[in-house]
Scaffold this active site. Structure first.
Site, PDB file in Angstrom:
ATOM      1  CG  HIS A  17      -5.853   3.689  -7.342  1.00  0.00           C
ATOM      2  ND1 HIS A  17      -6.481   3.073  -8.390  1.00  0.00           N
ATOM      3  CD2 HIS A  17      -4.646   3.065  -7.214  1.00  0.00           C
ATOM      4  CE1 HIS A  17      -5.687   2.128  -8.883  1.00  0.00           C
ATOM      5  NE2 HIS A  17      -4.572   2.095  -8.196  1.00  0.00           N
ATOM      6  N   GLY A  46     -11.755   1.235 -10.042  1.00  0.00           N
ATOM      7  CA  GLY A  46     -10.821   0.347 -10.735  1.00  0.00           C
ATOM      8  C   GLY A  46     -10.033  -0.510  -9.772  1.00  0.00           C
ATOM      9  CG  HIS A  47      -6.913  -1.113  -6.363  1.00  0.00           C
ATOM     10  ND1 HIS A  47      -7.353  -1.984  -5.396  1.00  0.00           N
ATOM     11  CD2 HIS A  47      -5.576  -1.321  -6.488  1.00  0.00           C
ATOM     12  CE1 HIS A  47      -6.324  -2.682  -4.935  1.00  0.00           C
ATOM     13  NE2 HIS A  47      -5.237  -2.312  -5.591  1.00  0.00           N
ATOM     14  CG  HIS A  57      -4.019  -5.811  -9.532  1.00  0.00           C
ATOM     15  ND1 HIS A  57      -4.374  -5.639  -8.222  1.00  0.00           N
ATOM     16  CD2 HIS A  57      -2.788  -5.260  -9.678  1.00  0.00           C
ATOM     17  CE1 HIS A  57      -3.408  -4.977  -7.587  1.00  0.00           C
ATOM     18  NE2 HIS A  57      -2.427  -4.740  -8.454  1.00  0.00           N
ATOM     19  CD  GLU A  79       1.380  -4.650  -9.240  1.00  0.00           C
ATOM     20  OE1 GLU A  79       2.409  -4.344  -8.658  1.00  0.00           O
ATOM     21  OE2 GLU A  79       0.286  -4.065  -9.055  1.00  0.00           O
ATOM     22  CD  GLU A 121       0.928  -6.298  -4.561  1.00  0.00           C
ATOM     23  OE1 GLU A 121       0.556  -6.489  -5.735  1.00  0.00           O
ATOM     24  OE2 GLU A 121       0.623  -5.294  -3.897  1.00  0.00           O
ATOM     25  CB  CYS A 139      -1.042  -6.228  -1.004  1.00  0.00           C
ATOM     26  SG  CYS A 139      -0.226  -4.805  -0.289  1.00  0.00           S
ATOM     27  CB  CYS A 167       0.386  -1.187  -1.348  1.00  0.00           C
ATOM     28  SG  CYS A 167       1.181  -2.227  -2.582  1.00  0.00           S
ATOM     29  CB  CYS A 168       3.903  -4.789   0.428  1.00  0.00           C
ATOM     30  SG  CYS A 168       3.183  -5.447  -1.112  1.00  0.00           S
TER      31      CYS A 168
END
Lengths: 688, 688
Positions: free
Chosen positions: A171, A220-221, A315, A367, A383, A385, A451-452
């Site tokens: 990340h 990857g994200h 995801h 997720e 989620e 986010c 993160c949220c």
């Protein structure tokens, strides 16, 4: 004028479809709407955002939410970032403090996201103390940045050799995406370049490292991709757009860049994952090699080249961040292949993979997405986010097309799934957003993966960006939120719009125009897809405006003081889900205007699980001032299943048994879970 | 005469309740049945079984099932027992062959169960070849038995020191229970003592080892208890009844006998469990120590002394084998504490923990019960052995009381969940019996734990035992199955009953009496709980017989050739589940007579998941001769959800949309899964 009740239906922009080389059928109206005029479609129009500083919100519905974020959530989250070591990580990385890295290896991103949110706050609400806090943090971050522009406190403190070795899961680019977004936001809010310069050095480092003739690979994200386009827009530097495109285009190679990376990763080295020591290949094994025979990177949307993708997979946050970036690239370049993919992916989400509350990603294990119509209620992951990411993607689709369909969906996500993500006190949050609770669910003040909360911090103060747009021919009103906006028309003349409304509780909106001199332009007023009809008046006179793709167009010579009123009935509707959504069979969701409702045990005498709302049960709404500063509740008379005659039986023939009535009260999903533990259901049974 | 439609409701025998020191409310009739006479209740009557040899079945419904078991399943299972080493284990244990033990450590039990079933076959269908096969096997078993009577091929071959060290899981007594049942069955069928003597030596060995003043302990898996009572009844030897009582009374000690055993088990030794080497304490850890802080033996109903139990908990087969044994003890001793517990446990199962098909045990993790009203459909475990165990327990409750409620439930289990456990070919079986399948479920020819196939082998040929009973005042007809029965009245006179019926397809039953001389006695004819009314005629004349606790009593001087006819309408009914069974909300199950139906994809054009059966949709039945030798299907006109107008929408307001009709066909659950893979649902939605 009437509109088709075709909800969330494919209100396709033909020209967009043509641009993508595809053809689409028009909206399939239900049999009861055959008398309604078919919706008119508009050639796509590219819309521009109004800079955040030019929009002021002063709205009875939104003020409490935004104020709570500003007054309480910002401070709460900062304290958590302090207490959990996120801030200190930068000091350690800069050599100004001793210690271990704390938090996940993407812990920096939450600091950046908080800074991004606070920057948006400062854009409209200057606050010297908050600005000073930011300045201090920026200095700390700048000190931690390596001379070559690299910055990631986990790698720097805990595992320097791992730099850029684990793009699949470490990340680093994701975190830099947050840094860049924060840098741009801070610059635009304050005019200060300190954080922007850190972001530029970081982006340049990435650009020096990755790209054609340099290293292959992508993140990857996702997140850095749309952040780089924001940086391009802020700086005019084309390299960032090209780098974003490169990172998009790296996806879907055979073998995957992540599979190649996996082969290079040591099978014996370990890394820290949320306090546990796991093999450095462990997350690849878990998410990309569920079937050890097959390297499958659909989890991060790397299963196909982006232009070949058609189904929203993996995801959910990663997915919508990717799609948002793709939309940004289309906006800048007109890339037809990307646009065609976006249209397919949007259908995949909006027609098959989205909750009625505007959230996405049903499944906990990834997720994210599983398969079409897989939308369980109790285990809904949804989620927070991902909801925000979906709204951001829809905002971008709106900017690409001027199609109100996307505004409808953006509104849906913001007014329902997103608002449900935070408590009224602003100090507890949902990471997952269930559609049904047996009474054991509550929001949390923090998460090991927070993160949220930081997404929430950066979303509320940016709401102003989404209300209005502008195009060559005039201004667009996308959301109905009281306040003011100032825009420059194509001819350079300034126009101010003052919006006044009690939306979403009521369906009347007034817009007053302030102009130095009369100007001809079009005012495009969104007519929500859920509205069964609408009326428009200009200076008190009914106007029959053309409605195209969800916007009523009023072109005229506008003079100072002109007032437009648009109104639509805010009726209570029972929504049904597509027949393939098996968990919603025999159930309806209640919607009033843009708000989706739920039954909470606190408002109902009968056990919420036992309440049945027959199709003929009348429903009304009622303003309840004692709740959350005034909320429209939906009330009616349902029946309850759990009649006393059931005391000594397990099964029995259906009889024309007495219906035992019970009052039913529903509250907007946005407000659920704020009154202690209790059962909640969005989908309500229509038959015993 | 009419009967309350109160289905599976508490048709309590007041005198039983009084015996148990309890009082019960009568059946709670639904509001529509207020005009029906309240059911009369009967003082409990102890019923005797007719010996299997005295009952001959010749029935259009049952013949194919029983014949398939006799002709195909018996041979199929024997071949599996050969191929899987179960038979050879005895030769190895006897020293007549070399090799490893194969199969689970309770592999012997499946051999014994097969022998038990074959003995029942021989009781009514002499077959010299089958008898010779049995004789050979018996010799092999006798040779394997240790001089002290102990026999368990796993222990003898693989782990001699483990003898009686792991009562919690090594199933030595469970396997001996099957041996004893087989020994008794073989003796009663053939008059030969060879297997009975093996069983007696084994039972004596247990009796010499365990009991007051000897070792403490009982079996983790019940079965030996009711087997010992069968042995007591066959031999008149009181010791076996006392031993059974001892083993029941060992349950529920604090600390548990299994906890004491756990402390003695080595923490380092291992055992074989289905081909895996696991710690010898492993199964205790898994099933008794899920919470390591608390030794909880509710899995094997050892959480409380048996007289203090009220809720059916844990492994379902263990549970109903225990309750059946408790009922046997009450039958022999009148133990009031056990009877009171049985009444509470029966309510727990029949009113809160049983599928509409007469199966039990929803959960895979413990193959058993979870909590009240926990009856999921797709994941229904509902093990075939548990269904049979429940039927056996209900048969014993019937024998204790003469209450038709228990006959209703026995019938329900036998005609639905049990029959669903085996294919029409007789060579594939259900271990779990789902109530809904997405089309991926099929029966298997064998299992690593093959208890269900051998349970099926031993159940079909014993059906004759359950049809009739006798009491001091006459004969009882419990099930409607064509054939003949011979009984001796209290005065020693022989009477033969010839039953003719097309039950369950039709509701008319004729009974002809054959007598040497006229005799006065009562014929008790069961009036099924599901029958809305009934008529009785004797020699063509209507008779108004008293109905008490579900049996119509006809007392008269019976003469040779007298004929009684009882008839009830076999109506199609829609059943509703108790409101606390959440998965069945908004759904009905179709029942016709004793048969519960299901929708199979093979019979329906519309996707079974999309079929809605509104309350007003008329239903009829139709004989379909092309299926399984003639089956009454239920047909009607439902509606389908998946109308074309849904093509481009995910959610939309409920409209008075056109109902698209679709034919609906349902088939008895007993026959499901015999025509390839396809979706199946027992519970059908009543609203879109």
């Amino acid at each position: 004028m009437t509109r088709s009740p075709c909800l969330f239906a494919l209100r396709k922009t033909l020209a967009v479809a043509a641009l993508a080389g595809l053809t689409f059928a028009g909206c399939q109206s239900g049999p009861d709407s055959s008398s309604a005029s078919p919706p008119t479609e508009r050639a796509p129009v590219k819309l521009k955002e109004l800079p955040l500083k030019q929009v002021r919100i002063d709205d009875p519905f939104w003020n409490p939410w935004i104020q709570s974020n500003q007054d309480r959530t910002v401070a709460h989250v900062l304290k958590q970032l302090q207490d959990n070591g996120n801030l200190r990580n930068f000091e350690i990385a800069a050599g100004k403090a001793q210690g271990q890295h704390r938090g996940p290896y993407w812990a920096d991103s939450d600091v950046y996201k908080w800074m991004q949110g606070v920057s948006y706050v400062l854009a409209t609400h200057p606050d010297p103390q908050l600005e000073a806090t930011l300045d201090g943090l920026i200095a700390s971050i700048a000190a931690a940045q390596r001379p070559d522009g690299y910055i990631n406190t986990y790698v720097q403190i805990a595992d320097p050799p791992s730099r850029w070795t684990n793009l699949g899961f470490q990340h680093e680019m994701f975190s830099l995406g947050s840094l860049i977004e924060a840098g741009v936001a801070h610059f635009e809010a304050t005019g200060k370049r300190a954080l922007l310069d850190v972001a530029i050095r970081a982006a340049d480092h990435v650009d020096n490292t990755f790209g054609p003739g340099k290293r292959e690979g992508t993140s990857g994200h996702q997140q850095i991709e749309f952040a780089l386009i924001a940086l391009y827009r802020a700086t005019g530097e084309q390299r960032y757009l090209r780098l974003a495109e490169f990172l998009l285009n790296e996806r879907g190679k055979k073998p995957s860049v992540f599979e190649q990376e996996y082969e290079r990763l040591s099978s014996t080295r370990t890394m820290d994952f949320l306090g546990r020591t796991i093999p450095v290949r462990g997350l690849h094994d878990r998410f990309y090699r569920r079937d050890p025979e097959k390297f499958d990177t659909s989890y991060c949307q790397d299963h196909l080249p982006v232009r070949e993708q058609s189904e929203a997979v993996g995801h959910a946050v990663r997915a919508v961040y990717l799609y948002a970036a793709m939309a940004d690239v289309v906006y800048e370049t007109g890339d037809a292949g990307l646009l065609a993919a976006l249209n397919r992916l949007h259908d995949s989400v909006a027609l098959r993979r989205m909750y009625v509350t505007g959230g996405i990603g049903p499944s906990a294990h990834n997720e994210g997405f599983e398969k079409d119509y897989d939308l369980p209620n109790e285990s809904a992951y949804q989620e927070t986010c991902a909801t925000v990411g979906l709204a951001l993607w829809n905002h971008r689709m709106l900017k690409l097309t001027g199609d109100g369909r996307y505004a409808d969906l953006m509104e849906l996500s913001f007014y329902n799934s997103f608002l449900g993500g935070v408590s009224q006190e602003g100090n507890t949050f949902c990471y997952v957003n269930p559609m049904r609770s047996d009474g054991d669910f509550k929001r949390s003040p923090w998460f090991s993966v927070p993160c949220c909360p930081t997404t929430i911090v950066r979303t509320f103060p940016r709401m102003g960006s989404y209300i209005y747009s502008q195009s060559d021919d005039g201004l667009w009103v996308n959301l109905f939120i009281s306040g003011e906006a100032t825009a420059k028309l194509a001819n350079g003349q300034e126009v101010k719009l003052r919006q006044t409304t009690h939306y979403p509780w009521e369906g009347a909106v007034k817009l007053e125009v302030e102009l130095a001199s009369p100007q001809e332009f079009t005012l495009h007023l969104r007519v929500p897809g859920w509205a069964s009809n609408h009326t428009i008046r200009v200076n008190g006179q009914d106007v029959a405006a053309t409605v195209a793709s969800g916007y009523a167009d009023i072109r005229r010579q506008w003079s100072n003081g002109d007032a437009v009123e648009i109104a639509f009935p805010v009726d209570i509707e029972r929504l049904q889900a597509h027949p393939s959504v098996l968990p919603d069979h025999g159930k309806v969701a209640l919607r009033r205007g843009p708000l989706v409702y739920c039954l909470e045990q606190q408002d109902n005498q009968a056990d919420v699980d036992q309440i049945v709302l027959p199709p003929d049960a009348p429903l009304t709404s009622r303003l309840e001032n004692s709740l959350f500063g005034g909320v429209q509740l939906i009330t009616g008379q349902g029946i309850r299943r759990d009649t006393p005659e059931w005391a000594k039986e397990l099964y029995r023939p259906v009889t024309a048994a007495s219906r035992e009535g019970t009052p039913v009260t529903a509250i907007p999903y946005a407000y659920w879970g704020n009154r202690g533990l209790g059962k909640m259901r969005v989908w309500v049974d229509v038959a015993p």
